[in-house]
Scaffold this motif. Sequence first.
Motif, short mmCIF file in Angstrom:
data_model
loop_
_atom_site.label_atom_id
_atom_site.label_comp_id
_atom_site.label_asym_id
_atom_site.label_seq_id
_atom_site.Cartn_x
_atom_site.Cartn_y
_atom_site.Cartn_z
N LYS A 181 0.83 -1.20 0.00
CA LYS A 181 0.00 0.00 0.00
C LYS A 181 0.86 1.26 0.00
CE LYS A 181 -3.72 2.24 2.63
NZ LYS A 181 -4.60 2.13 3.84
N HIS A 182 1.92 1.23 0.79
CA HIS A 182 2.85 2.38 0.83
C HIS A 182 3.50 2.61 -0.53
CE1 HIS A 182 6.30 4.86 2.05
NE2 HIS A 182 7.05 3.99 1.39
N ARG A 213 1.00 4.00 -3.04
CA ARG A 213 0.66 5.39 -2.73
C ARG A 213 1.75 6.35 -3.21
NH1 ARG A 213 -0.17 4.71 2.24
NH2 ARG A 213 1.78 5.51 3.14
#
Length: 327
Positions: A158-159, A162
């Motif tokens: 997810k990081h 993003r």
Amino acid sequence: MQAPTPSTQWTEVVSPDEAQRFAGYAQRFAELQQRKSAKQGEGRALHRKQVLAIEGLLSVADNLPDFARHGLFAQPNTYRTVVRLSNGGMDRAPDRKPDIRGFSLAVHGVHGDSALGHGPTNVQCFALINRSNFGFATSVEFVDVVMAATQGPAALLKHLIRHHGFLAGTARMLGLIKSMGQPFAGFAHQAFYSAAPIACGPYAVRVRLRPTGDHGAPDTDAQSWGLDMAKRLATRPLYYALDLQPYLNDKLTPIEDASIEWLSPYTEVATLTLPRQVASPDTELAKTVEAAVFDPWAALAAHRPLGEVMRARKVVYFQSQKGRGAA
């Protein structure tokens, strides 16, 4: 074809926000280290698991080229050396788990000003890993990735998405998995690298340690890399060559981008001998090494670490050492 000439025309580029950023990194790692130590016992933020502690001798060669003949390598000599083998992760995980491996040296008996500017020093440390480059251009992405990874693979993905977008983030995740999953041949058969530059007098170099001689057949299915090394050392000495790779120019050998492979030849400058010995996690040496400092900044001024990644390590390592009572 004439070999490229090492250059002294390297420079460091220090960003005005580095002190503030590095202090923030140190605080984040200190909090992580505290959480891990509460669960696993006192230890380092990274390279927490000590695989083995070993005694050795580093013998500096004679007739070295001009770029190498500085600091530790100024003249032929033999130095008592202590070795810490480690897994690079934040946990004391089983050796079968994919990880970065560390091969750190503390060379004792040197004489000269310290890289930290705290007067004279009698130790020169090399903190080496089994990767020839750092994997991240600067400390910024590295710190963010490490912190995201503490929350698990889903949080890391997810990081990355993003910050890099879906396609690039997914590709970055796959690249990290591939890098971590590279086969490891064992500490007796693998090369290790500084992955970032240090000074060598007026020159800049990267460092490589590579096994030489007959170390026996690799055990690709070893359940314990420490036991694998201990068994070898019980029957034979092990030998390694220490090589220096010089800076040529900013394009081929950049100082500030630790992710770039340097394109310059290596020169052998010393031999590390690990004599036959009883090596075990239960020895007094193991306890001493576990409590000791293995820091690229624990060094001669002639071998001051260079580049943004190394400057960040100076602050973060010191905070980690304070956190476990080693500083």
